[in-house]
Design an enzyme around this catalytic site. Sequence first.
Site, mmCIF file in Angstrom:
data_model
loop_
_atom_site.group_PDB
_atom_site.id
_atom_site.type_symbol
_atom_site.label_atom_id
_atom_site.label_comp_id
_atom_site.label_asym_id
_atom_site.label_seq_id
_atom_site.Cartn_x
_atom_site.Cartn_y
_atom_site.Cartn_z
ATOM 1 N N ARG A 1 0.848 -1.201 0.000
ATOM 2 C CA ARG A 1 0.000 0.000 0.000
ATOM 3 C C ARG A 1 0.882 1.249 0.000
ATOM 4 O O ARG A 1 0.576 2.251 -0.644
ATOM 5 C CB ARG A 1 -0.952 0.016 1.206
ATOM 6 C CG ARG A 1 -1.662 1.366 1.373
ATOM 7 C CD ARG A 1 -2.938 1.342 2.211
ATOM 8 N NE ARG A 1 -2.879 0.479 3.359
ATOM 9 C CZ ARG A 1 -2.189 0.738 4.485
ATOM 10 N NH1 ARG A 1 -1.504 1.857 4.616
ATOM 11 N NH2 ARG A 1 -2.188 -0.127 5.482
ATOM 12 N N TYR B 1 -16.955 15.834 -15.445
ATOM 13 C CA TYR B 1 -17.337 14.429 -15.334
ATOM 14 C C TYR B 1 -18.456 14.261 -14.290
ATOM 15 O O TYR B 1 -18.386 14.849 -13.203
ATOM 16 C CB TYR B 1 -16.092 13.633 -14.924
ATOM 17 C CG TYR B 1 -16.334 12.165 -14.762
ATOM 18 C CD1 TYR B 1 -16.699 11.372 -15.843
ATOM 19 C CD2 TYR B 1 -16.198 11.548 -13.517
ATOM 20 C CE1 TYR B 1 -16.923 10.023 -15.690
ATOM 21 C CE2 TYR B 1 -16.408 10.188 -13.363
ATOM 22 C CZ TYR B 1 -16.778 9.438 -14.454
ATOM 23 O OH TYR B 1 -17.000 8.092 -14.312
ATOM 24 N N ASP C 1 -8.432 17.925 -14.319
ATOM 25 C CA ASP C 1 -8.692 16.552 -14.739
ATOM 26 C C ASP C 1 -8.313 16.501 -16.219
ATOM 27 O O ASP C 1 -9.011 17.042 -17.068
ATOM 28 C CB ASP C 1 -10.169 16.211 -14.510
ATOM 29 C CG ASP C 1 -10.490 14.767 -14.889
ATOM 30 O OD1 ASP C 1 -9.783 14.198 -15.746
ATOM 31 O OD2 ASP C 1 -11.467 14.234 -14.339
ATOM 32 N N LYS D 1 -9.021 5.345 -18.992
ATOM 33 C CA LYS D 1 -9.350 5.847 -20.323
ATOM 34 C C LYS D 1 -8.111 5.807 -21.227
ATOM 35 O O LYS D 1 -7.608 4.739 -21.491
ATOM 36 C CB LYS D 1 -9.950 7.248 -20.192
ATOM 37 C CG LYS D 1 -10.993 7.378 -19.057
ATOM 38 C CD LYS D 1 -12.242 6.572 -19.268
ATOM 39 C CE LYS D 1 -13.136 6.496 -18.029
ATOM 40 N NZ LYS D 1 -13.512 7.762 -17.415
HETATM 41 C C1 LIG Z 1 -13.933 8.200 -16.179
HETATM 42 C C2 LIG Z 1 -13.564 9.546 -15.720
HETATM 43 C C3 LIG Z 1 -13.275 9.803 -14.377
HETATM 44 C C4 LIG Z 1 -13.396 8.743 -13.310
HETATM 45 O O1 LIG Z 1 -12.461 7.726 -13.485
HETATM 46 P P1 LIG Z 1 -12.703 6.205 -13.004
HETATM 47 O O2 LIG Z 1 -11.447 5.553 -13.433
HETATM 48 O O3 LIG Z 1 -13.921 5.716 -13.681
HETATM 49 O O4 LIG Z 1 -12.890 6.265 -11.534
HETATM 50 C C5 LIG Z 1 -12.895 11.081 -14.029
HETATM 51 N N1 LIG Z 1 -12.823 12.064 -14.945
HETATM 52 C C6 LIG Z 1 -13.085 11.868 -16.234
HETATM 53 C C7 LIG Z 1 -12.989 13.004 -17.205
HETATM 54 C C8 LIG Z 1 -13.477 10.607 -16.667
HETATM 55 O O5 LIG Z 1 -13.764 10.418 -17.961
#
Ligand SMILES: *Cc1c(COP(=O)(O)O)cnc(C)c1O
Length: 381
Positions: free
Chosen positions: A46, A98, A170, A195
């Site tokens: 961890r 998001y 983000d 992603k």
């Molecule tokens: C999918 C996504 C998230 C969240 O990510 P997870 O891996 O599903 O927890 C946050 N921000 C954006 C822009 C996303 O497309």
Amino acid sequence: MHFRTKAIHVGNPTDSTTGAVVPPIYVASTFVMQEAGKPQEYDYSRSGNPTRGNFETTIAALEGGVRGLAFASGMAASHCATMLLESGQHVIAGTDIYGGTYRLLHKICSRSGISVTLADTTNLDNLESSLRPETRMLWLETPGNPLMSITDLAAAARWAKAHGLLTVVDNTFATPVLTRPLELGIDIVVHSATKYLGGHSDLLGGAMVVSDAELGQRLYYTQNATGGVMSPWDSFLASRGLKTLELRVREQSRSALEVAKYLAQHPRVGRVLYPGLPDHPGHELATKQMQGGYGAMLSFEVQGDLAQAKRLVESTHLFRLAVSLGAVESLIEQPATMSHASYDRADRLKFGITDSLVRLSVGLEHPEDLIQDLELAISQL
Ligand SMILES: *Cc1c(COP(=O)(O)O)cnc(C)c1O
């Protein structure tokens, strides 16, 4: 080194015991101590794991930061950033973000006495009018989700610095291939590694990168204390994904532009939201801020209502009906019923997320096949 060279060589050491070109996956949860109580690089997974560490090293280099942290999901990374806030403090976040981040800020952070104001961050005047004495953080996404709005990161960072705010971007949609927020003065970059970084719809992960070592240490402390770390297997997959990140993102961006142009001239399609189209309100800024492409996400409105849009997303074949994005296979979805269902409906409508909106994640298939798939589905409406 150039971006794609770093993606292959930084954080990918050859294995010193066998010479293996790809480092092994270290699944161990614990590590033998050389001496009781004496700190060493790895003691418990961890707190630190070699496979996770390799991915963290690579993503930090690609974002141009000094410290990378890998999380179990994008939301775990985002949550860790919000844990820098204390009760009574206030966040300004974009309106085009998001759905899960909207929910985190409004339904989870609110329980700890943190308040949030959503503002259209494409106009800095809106930041000024949302500012309160207790504001401590500015949360941005560009291109926005699902409207692909473009925020001027350098200007927002300057404004935030002048008001003593921490800035978080983000960067999931743009990826460091197209935009590197830390170089524009932003404090913290977060990603859903699920992603583009992974890129193959086969892992769940998050990442965070900072350019200030002390801030990185505070975030690491929180991550280790709360435990939302990326697994060794997912770390291996994420590292593998990074090696082809630039090639995938550039090629997918080229295809997305072709798909956007096709949709823009279609008589049964309304607004097409893609920063690569000259009539997009953020086009000029995106041309300056995004390097060599406009990303592979786009949204458009079909003529008709919620039911028409629903019918469309259910009738493509190559574009699979699914949330998520950024992988080699193209995906289609309806924000109002899927990715942004966690928004309150009133907020959705207020922010322009209409019922007839359809969002595409353009993958690596040949763009002519993708356009044909859309053509057939639209003609059946
Ligand atoms: C999918 C996504 C998230 C969240 O990510 P997870 O891996 O599903 O927890 C946050 N921000 C954006 C822009 C996303 O497309």
